[in-house]
Design a protein around this motif. Structure first.
Motif, PDB file in Angstrom:
ATOM      1  N   LYS A 120       0.831  -1.197   0.000  1.00 21.87           N
ATOM      2  CA  LYS A 120       0.000   0.000   0.000  1.00 21.87           C
ATOM      3  C   LYS A 120       0.864   1.245   0.000  1.00 21.87           C
ATOM      4  N   GLU A 121       0.395   2.250  -0.714  1.00 18.15           N
ATOM      5  CA  GLU A 121       1.117   3.514  -0.775  1.00 18.15           C
ATOM      6  C   GLU A 121       0.487   4.515   0.188  1.00 18.15           C
ATOM      7  N   GLU A 122       1.319   5.404   0.675  1.00 21.50           N
ATOM      8  CA  GLU A 122       0.889   6.381   1.669  1.00 21.50           C
ATOM      9  C   GLU A 122       0.600   7.724   1.000  1.00 21.50           C
ATOM     10  N   PHE A 123      -0.596   8.241   1.249  1.00 23.33           N
ATOM     11  CA  PHE A 123      -1.004   9.563   0.782  1.00 23.33           C
ATOM     12  C   PHE A 123      -1.332  10.435   1.994  1.00 23.33           C
ATOM     13  N   ILE A 124      -1.194  11.735   1.833  1.00 21.79           N
ATOM     14  CA  ILE A 124      -1.633  12.702   2.825  1.00 21.79           C
ATOM     15  C   ILE A 124      -2.765  13.512   2.190  1.00 21.79           C
ATOM     16  N   VAL A 125      -3.901  13.613   2.925  1.00 27.00           N
ATOM     17  CA  VAL A 125      -5.071  14.322   2.399  1.00 27.00           C
ATOM     18  C   VAL A 125      -5.393  15.487   3.326  1.00 27.00           C
ATOM     19  N   ALA A 126      -5.546  16.677   2.739  1.00 28.13           N
ATOM     20  CA  ALA A 126      -5.862  17.881   3.508  1.00 28.13           C
ATOM     21  C   ALA A 126      -7.098  18.544   2.927  1.00 28.13           C
ATOM     22  N   GLY A 127      -7.967  19.057   3.809  1.00 33.03           N
ATOM     23  CA  GLY A 127      -9.141  19.815   3.388  1.00 33.03           C
ATOM     24  C   GLY A 127      -9.068  21.226   3.926  1.00 33.03           C
ATOM     25  N   THR A 128      -9.477  22.208   3.140  1.00 35.81           N
ATOM     26  CA  THR A 128      -9.322  23.609   3.516  1.00 35.81           C
ATOM     27  C   THR A 128     -10.668  24.309   3.671  1.00 35.81           C
ATOM     28  N   SER A 129     -10.612  25.513   4.252  1.00 35.81           N
ATOM     29  CA  SER A 129     -11.819  26.298   4.493  1.00 35.81           C
ATOM     30  C   SER A 129     -12.431  26.838   3.205  1.00 35.81           C
ATOM     31  N   SER A 130     -11.678  26.873   2.119  1.00 39.45           N
ATOM     32  CA  SER A 130     -12.208  27.340   0.837  1.00 39.45           C
ATOM     33  C   SER A 130     -12.860  26.213   0.042  1.00 39.45           C
TER      34      SER A 130
ATOM     35  N   GLU B 168      -5.737  17.924  -6.745  1.00 40.34           N
ATOM     36  CA  GLU B 168      -6.444  19.023  -6.096  1.00 40.34           C
ATOM     37  C   GLU B 168      -7.865  19.042  -6.644  1.00 40.34           C
ATOM     38  N   GLN B 169      -8.827  18.976  -5.750  1.00 36.62           N
ATOM     39  CA  GLN B 169     -10.225  18.993  -6.170  1.00 36.62           C
ATOM     40  C   GLN B 169     -10.995  19.938  -5.268  1.00 36.62           C
ATOM     41  N   ARG B 170     -11.917  20.707  -5.855  1.00 38.08           N
ATOM     42  CA  ARG B 170     -12.574  21.766  -5.104  1.00 38.08           C
ATOM     43  C   ARG B 170     -14.067  21.516  -4.974  1.00 38.08           C
ATOM     44  N   PHE B 171     -14.596  21.886  -3.786  1.00 35.18           N
ATOM     45  CA  PHE B 171     -16.017  21.809  -3.489  1.00 35.18           C
ATOM     46  C   PHE B 171     -16.534  23.215  -3.186  1.00 35.18           C
ATOM     47  N   ALA B 172     -17.855  23.331  -3.120  1.00 37.30           N
ATOM     48  CA  ALA B 172     -18.459  24.641  -2.884  1.00 37.30           C
ATOM     49  C   ALA B 172     -18.433  25.045  -1.417  1.00 37.30           C
ATOM     50  N   HIS B 173     -18.123  24.068  -0.510  1.00 42.14           N
ATOM     51  CA  HIS B 173     -18.179  24.354   0.923  1.00 42.14           C
ATOM     52  C   HIS B 173     -16.901  23.873   1.610  1.00 42.14           C
ATOM     53  N   PRO B 174     -16.629  24.377   2.811  1.00 42.72           N
ATOM     54  CA  PRO B 174     -15.412  23.982   3.535  1.00 42.72           C
ATOM     55  C   PRO B 174     -15.347  22.479   3.800  1.00 42.72           C
ATOM     56  N   ILE B 175     -14.139  21.950   3.825  1.00 44.95           N
ATOM     57  CA  ILE B 175     -13.904  20.531   4.093  1.00 44.95           C
ATOM     58  C   ILE B 175     -13.604  20.388   5.585  1.00 44.95           C
ATOM     59  N   HIS B 176     -14.619  20.018   6.365  1.00 42.80           N
ATOM     60  CA  HIS B 176     -14.493  20.021   7.823  1.00 42.80           C
ATOM     61  C   HIS B 176     -13.850  18.760   8.375  1.00 42.80           C
ATOM     62  N   ALA B 177     -14.019  17.613   7.704  1.00 43.13           N
ATOM     63  CA  ALA B 177     -13.500  16.361   8.250  1.00 43.13           C
ATOM     64  C   ALA B 177     -13.188  15.396   7.123  1.00 43.13           C
TER      65      ALA B 177
ATOM     66  N   CYS C  89     -15.600  12.229   3.364  1.00 45.71           N
ATOM     67  CA  CYS C  89     -15.314  13.663   3.397  1.00 45.71           C
ATOM     68  C   CYS C  89     -16.580  14.415   3.770  1.00 45.71           C
ATOM     69  N   CYS C  90     -16.466  15.373   4.684  1.00 47.18           N
ATOM     70  CA  CYS C  90     -17.585  16.254   5.015  1.00 47.18           C
ATOM     71  C   CYS C  90     -17.319  17.612   4.397  1.00 47.18           C
ATOM     72  N   ALA C  91     -18.120  17.957   3.368  1.00 46.24           N
ATOM     73  CA  ALA C  91     -18.038  19.259   2.703  1.00 46.24           C
ATOM     74  C   ALA C  91     -19.296  20.043   3.059  1.00 46.24           C
ATOM     75  N   GLY C  92     -19.134  21.089   3.858  1.00 46.46           N
ATOM     76  CA  GLY C  92     -20.311  21.763   4.381  1.00 46.46           C
ATOM     77  C   GLY C  92     -21.063  20.815   5.293  1.00 46.46           C
ATOM     78  N   ASP C  93     -22.381  20.667   5.051  1.00 42.21           N
ATOM     79  CA  ASP C  93     -23.190  19.724   5.828  1.00 42.21           C
ATOM     80  C   ASP C  93     -23.402  18.407   5.089  1.00 42.21           C
ATOM     81  N   SER C  94     -22.669  18.169   4.031  1.00 44.37           N
ATOM     82  CA  SER C  94     -22.834  16.959   3.235  1.00 44.37           C
ATOM     83  C   SER C  94     -21.683  15.988   3.479  1.00 44.37           C
TER      84      SER C  94
ATOM     85  N   ALA D  20     -19.720  18.006  10.153  1.00 44.70           N
ATOM     86  CA  ALA D  20     -18.970  17.099  11.020  1.00 44.70           C
ATOM     87  C   ALA D  20     -17.755  17.804  11.610  1.00 44.70           C
ATOM     88  N   VAL D  21     -17.402  17.419  12.839  1.00 45.76           N
ATOM     89  CA  VAL D  21     -16.158  17.895  13.439  1.00 45.76           C
ATOM     90  C   VAL D  21     -15.161  16.759  13.613  1.00 45.76           C
ATOM     91  N   SER D  22     -15.648  15.505  13.671  1.00 45.76           N
ATOM     92  CA  SER D  22     -14.743  14.357  13.705  1.00 45.76           C
ATOM     93  C   SER D  22     -15.494  13.127  13.219  1.00 45.76           C
TER      94      SER D  22
END
Length: 433
Positions: free
Chosen positions: A66-76, A105-114, A127-132, A157-159
């Protein structure tokens, strides 16, 4: 601080020159690497990282590789997936840092909270984008994320926590829920909390013991902005799930001096493997398979250690806490408010708010070493009741240990056993003469 751990370094979400960045902290300062997550078409300086996770993904078809990836979600609303540089050939989103580079890099309309990895073989990114809530898979050829299913949450979501087929999601305003992620790629609600909680963080742990075949027993520990830590229990089917959601059972609810913002597992406990001449500690249920300590990081910067107790030890400690509260040296405020007259011992309370112990109060018994004095200062009334309750609790916690001992000899041996147990639980403290 948002962070995770790779095989070689600590990964921290940070802001560098006003822009979100991933910092890889190696063992030496020269090994520190920074990957900027600035959008290629934007010069905004207001974006920040809200979520960060690892994703171990099988690419080659070999399940052992298995390969290791790092995934980050931002407020934008951006998701950045970082992959080690040796795998990147044609990506147009490479950064200047060695090691990990931006792969997708992929973008959503709402912040990526979790964000969290899940699926049977870890192939799903939740992935939690906004309330979805989204479940997604990676398309390696096109370097994109593919949406598989979506579920509308009551608040963002917060966690999140993944356990086999089940995803537990703690929300910012509406407490926690457990969802079954079915083989057809759809979410099915399984458990809900009867109370609304402004969630901060949660962790889930399997509970060992006798459960019916085809089910699993799980404890969910939840912290909220009202300075509470609650333990919720659910017994889940390991196959089809249930059509109608049930409410969690509340095992305990403790009020903290300040909000617990994060739970973390670490090895910090005292040495419980003591010599054969002394009693080993019993009655503490380990947090997970690795028997680590569960730490709660408070908003004021303090840190608390949580223990999960079996019933005999819980009963003994509750009686000790009650006795300690009657001593003005240990609990002066409590004594002034409630110390007049006899206070009934809380033997069999069913209220979940009574099923937790304050270790700071118990430390007072170690500090002053006056337990025997508290129990014998009067011949009748509360002291006599407390003595009988303590001796009964000790006999339940350590059956057959003090058979044959009578009266003062039994009391003295029980008090010494109590001090020994408290030292194992709380660690040594300075004794005040």
């Amino acid at each position: 601080m948002i962070y995770c751990q790779t095989t070689e370094s600590l990964v921290v979400a940070a802001a560098v020159d006003g822009r979100p960045a991933i910092v890889f902290l190696g063992t030496e300062s020269a090994a520190t690497e920074i990957v900027s997550l600035k959008h290629v078409q934007s010069s905004r300086h207001t974006d920040r990282i809200l979520s960060l996770t690892q994703w171990w993904l099988n690419i080659s078809g070999d399940l052992s590789a298995k390969e290791e990836f790092i995934v980050a979600g931002t407020s934008s609303g951006a998701i950045f997936i970082l992959r080690q540089d040796r795998h990147l050939k044609n990506s147009t989103l490479k950064s200047n840092a060695a090691g990990f580079r931006i792969f997708i890099e992929q973008r959503f309309a709402h912040p990526i909270h979790a964000l969290i990895q899940g699926g049977t073989n870890g192939e799903i990114l939740f992935c939690c984008a906004g309330d979805s809530l989204h479940s997604m898979a990676i398309n390696m050829n096109e370097e994109t994320l593919v949406s598989l299913a979506e579920y509308q949450l009551p608040s963002h979501a917060v966690s999140m926590n993944w356990d086999s087929q089940y995803l537990s999601v703690l929300t910012a305003k509406d407490s926690i829920m457990t969802l079954l992620y079915k083989s057809n790629g759809k979410f099915q609600l399984q458990y809900v909390d009867e109370s609304s909680r402004t969630g901060l963080d949660h962790m889930s742990f399997p509970l060992e013991g006798s459960t019916p075949s085809g089910t699993s027993s799980t404890l969910l520990l939840v912290s909220d902005k009202d300075c509470s830590v609650v333990g919720l229990h659910c017994q889940r089917s390991t196959s089809t799930g249930q059509t109608v959601p049930r409410e969690y059972t509340t095992l305990f609810e403790a009020e903290m001096p300040s909000c617990i913002t994060k739970f973390r597992l670490a090895t910090m406990r005292h040495n419980w493997d003591i010599s054969q001449k002394e009693l080993p500690l019993s009655g503490v249920i380990p947090w997970g398979d690795h028997r680590e300590d569960l730490l709660g990081i408070s908003i004021d910067g303090s840190m608390r250690r949580f223990m999960l107790l079996e019933e005999p030890l819980l009963k003994l400690l509750r009686i000790l806490e009650h006795i300690a509260r009657q001593d003005p040296k240990i609990c002066p405020v409590y004594f002034q408010e409630d110390g007049e007259g006899e206070v009934v011992l809380p033997f069999d309370q069913e209220d979940a708010r009574e099923r937790h112990i304050d270790g700071d109060i118990l430390q007072g018994l170690l500090t002053f070493r006056n337990l025997e004095e508290l129990l014998t200062k009067t011949k009748q009334g509360p002291a006599t009741t407390s003595t009988e309750a303590l001796l009964s609790a000790v006999a339940l916690y350590r059956p057959d240990k003090y058979l044959g001992l009578q009266d003062n000899e039994r009391l003295r041996a029980s008090v010494e056993m109590v001090y020994h147990t408290l030292e194992q639980l709380l660690g040594p403290v300075d004794i005040v003469e």
